[in-house]
Design an enzyme around this catalytic site. Structure first.
Site, PDB file in Angstrom:
ATOM      1  N   ARG A 185       0.821  -1.083  -0.024  1.00  0.00           N
ATOM      2  CA  ARG A 185       0.061  -0.079   0.001  1.00  0.00           C
ATOM      3  C   ARG A 185       0.835   1.259   0.141  1.00  0.00           C
ATOM      4  O   ARG A 185       1.631   1.485   0.954  1.00  0.00           O
ATOM      5  CB  ARG A 185      -0.849   0.102   1.197  1.00  0.00           C
ATOM      6  CG  ARG A 185      -1.985   1.030   1.194  1.00  0.00           C
ATOM      7  CD  ARG A 185      -3.011   0.913   2.290  1.00  0.00           C
ATOM      8  NE  ARG A 185      -3.560  -0.197   2.261  1.00  0.00           N
ATOM      9  CZ  ARG A 185      -4.876  -0.721   1.900  1.00  0.00           C
ATOM     10  NH1 ARG A 185      -5.363   0.363   0.894  1.00  0.00           N
ATOM     11  NH2 ARG A 185      -5.400  -1.582   1.858  1.00  0.00           N
ATOM     12  N   GLU A 220      -5.129  -8.414  -3.172  1.00  0.00           N
ATOM     13  CA  GLU A 220      -5.983  -7.944  -4.269  1.00  0.00           C
ATOM     14  C   GLU A 220      -5.051  -7.281  -5.171  1.00  0.00           C
ATOM     15  O   GLU A 220      -4.046  -6.259  -4.789  1.00  0.00           O
ATOM     16  CB  GLU A 220      -6.962  -6.720  -3.693  1.00  0.00           C
ATOM     17  CG  GLU A 220      -7.660  -6.074  -4.869  1.00  0.00           C
ATOM     18  CD  GLU A 220      -8.374  -4.916  -4.758  1.00  0.00           C
ATOM     19  OE1 GLU A 220      -8.863  -4.935  -3.425  1.00  0.00           O
ATOM     20  OE2 GLU A 220      -8.652  -3.995  -5.261  1.00  0.00           O
ATOM     21  N   SER A 247      -8.892  -5.250 -10.381  1.00  0.00           N
ATOM     22  CA  SER A 247     -10.423  -4.873  -9.844  1.00  0.00           C
ATOM     23  C   SER A 247     -11.126  -4.592 -11.271  1.00  0.00           C
ATOM     24  O   SER A 247     -10.729  -3.773 -11.716  1.00  0.00           O
ATOM     25  CB  SER A 247     -10.274  -3.741  -9.104  1.00  0.00           C
ATOM     26  OG  SER A 247     -11.477  -3.806  -8.262  1.00  0.00           O
TER      27      SER A 247
END
Length: 445
Positions: free
Chosen positions: A293, A367, A370
């Site tokens: 992140r 993840e 998307s």
RNA sequence: GGAGAGGUGGCAGAGCGGCUUAAUGCACCGGUUUGCUAAACCGGAGUGCGGGUUCAGACCUGCACCGCGGGUUCGAAUCCCGCCCUCUCCGCCA
């Protein structure tokens, strides 16, 4: 944005969508304001008609050359008669104007509130979207690829990168604060290789590669649905009233905004690689280690603009998902596809599939992609329309998906391809992009 | 950063207080004529938001819209003020 008529007819559905999506909005207030708005318009419309007609008549009174004026004189009326009548009419017009003025002010206020409320209304999710609160309620659709087992203790990408001298988080943080980093040497080359591989794959599949602005006007952020909800996630350049985008989805989807396309131009398939800027507001303390992140990364993004047809939308949704899966398979990374639940959907998304890639350091799938479809939610905000075969104007449908985001994808790439000595094997598909190099080792730094 | 020009319908482009319901051309749709096509001629068409009729497809009707927002006026594409944007030239610059 939804059609107000749809909201009127389906208020309960919209309210349920807000609850399921955890979106804050006041549908009842919107409907109330909508009523006010319509009443005001009716009232103003009739006053404006009177005002316009009166104004036209005034032209006849005041112009001795007008047909009406000459006729009046011929029928025996004096100039004074006419003047008196004109003055009287003038008085009436002034009265009407006095009545219009406050109503127009009210109308401005009401429209303002109406528009602001409209921007907060969520798109109801598709029926197939699982009900849920957060990402733990997402439903796994399939797993692809084997999670490899190792007979030695694994290092995470941070240790690997620092030992190889190719990732420097400490100095990144020195320059720009937490969640910043630097890539050097082979990490930089690996990063570039993955991006270029992704673009090449998308070009093979008929997508037009594009370079687009990443610093955009605020309207573009509103149009794609990132503002006003989510404004705190964007870096703003306030002096210029511009915003740095968090994804190339924004400039690509807005590329044809306020235009009228021909149906024959659709679908439009685009791919762009861009830097992505994210403030990560509210994520303090979450995913603090490594490259997972971060505030700046590069991403290859695919966007499809297609006709206003659910079946088409669904077809392209599958297509953009398949494109990304194909890339992950080429990279030989184990991943799974999840059907994202209502609580994890964005305001405008109808349905979303995430691809999650196995990351040993997290001991879980993380993840990496998307894939979303929006119906006309974005197109309506962007005024992105096309003329259909019957000549009618319709809003397009829009969709997008990550092709690859790096350096996040470097996490599985480095961790899954590591050797006991701390070197990293380069997957065959990337070697042509790295001068044929097969391995990143200490000798290479 | 400095100077200038300009923003009008799908596009081009006129209009610069009431004769605009925005001319004209191109593109578009329908029709006439015509071996076919083309040309010519005739006609039709904008967007948004309301109101009404209809089972519906549709139809009738009102208002707004000439970059955006204010103002002047009985009346604004047209006049005034502020803002935004685009283009050209100069300066700086990867």
């Amino acid at each position: 944005m939804l059609d107000i008529k749809f909201i009127r007819d389906n208020a309960d559905l919209v309210k349920k969508a807000a609850v399921d999506k955890k979106v804050t909005c006041d549908v009842d207030r919107l409907l109330e304001v909508d009523n006010q708005r319509r009443q005001l318009q009716t009232e103003l419309d009739s006053l404006r008609t009177k005002s316009r007609e009166g104004g036209q008549q005034m032209g006849s009174y005041r112009n001795p050359k007008s047909a009406w004026y000459r006729k009046a004189i011929e029928s025996g009326r004096t100039e004074d008669d006419i003047k008196a009548e004109a003055d009287k009419a003038q008085q009436e017009l002034n009265d009407i104007k006095q009545r219009i003025k406050p109503l127009e002010e009210k109308e401005r206020e009401v429209l303002d509130e109406f528009n602001n409320l409209m921007l907060t209304i969520p798109q109801p999710p598709a029926a197939e979207v699982p009900l849920g609160v957060d990402d733990t309620d997402n439903v796994e659709l399939r797993k692809v690829g084997e999670i490899p087992s190792f007979d030695f203790g694994l290092k995470d990408h941070v240790d690997l990168g620092e030992q190889l001298g190719i990732i420097d988080i400490e100095r990144g943080v020195k320059l720009a604060g937490t969640r910043n980093y630097a890539l050097k040497g082979d990490a930089f080359l690996l990063h570039q290789a993955v991006l270029r591989l992704a673009v090449d794959l998308m070009m093979e599949r008929g997508y037009t590669p594009m370079q687009v602005p990443v610093l955009v006007r605020e309207e573009v952020m509103y149009g794609t649905g990132y503002f006003p909800v989510g404004r705190d996630q964007a870096y703003l350049c306030e002096r210029d009233q511009m915003s740095l985008v968090g994804t190339a989805e924004v400039p690509l989807t807005a590329f044809y905004s306020e235009e009228i396309l021909e149906e024959s131009q659709l679908p439009i398939k685009m791919v762009a690689v861009s830097p992505c800027f994210r403030r990560e507001a509210g994520a303090a303390g979450k995913d603090t280690r490594g490259l997972y992140r971060i505030h700046l990364f590069d991403k290859v993004e695919q966007v499809v603009i297609c006709p206003n047809d659910e079946a088409e939308s669904i077809k392209y949704h599958q297509e953009i998902l398949a494109n990304s899966e194909a890339l992950m398979q080429k990279l030989e990374l184990p991943y799974r596809v999840v059907n994202v639940c209502t609580g994890d959907l964005g305001q405008g998304q109808v349905q979303k599939f995430d691809i999650e890639t196995w990351m040993p350091s997290r001991n879980s799938y993380g993840e990496t992609h998307s894939a979303s479809r929006f119906y006309e939610f974005q197109a309506r905000r962007l005024k992105l329309r096309y003329r259909d075969s019957e000549g009618k104007l319709r809003f397009c449908h829009t969709l997008n998906n990550t092709v690859v985001a790096s350096p996040r994808v470097l996490i599985p790439l480095m961790e899954l391809n590591q050797n006991a000595d701390g070197s990293i094997n380069i997957p065959p598909v990337l070697r042509p992009y790295m001068n044929g190099k097969e391995k990143i080792g200490p000798a290479n730094q």
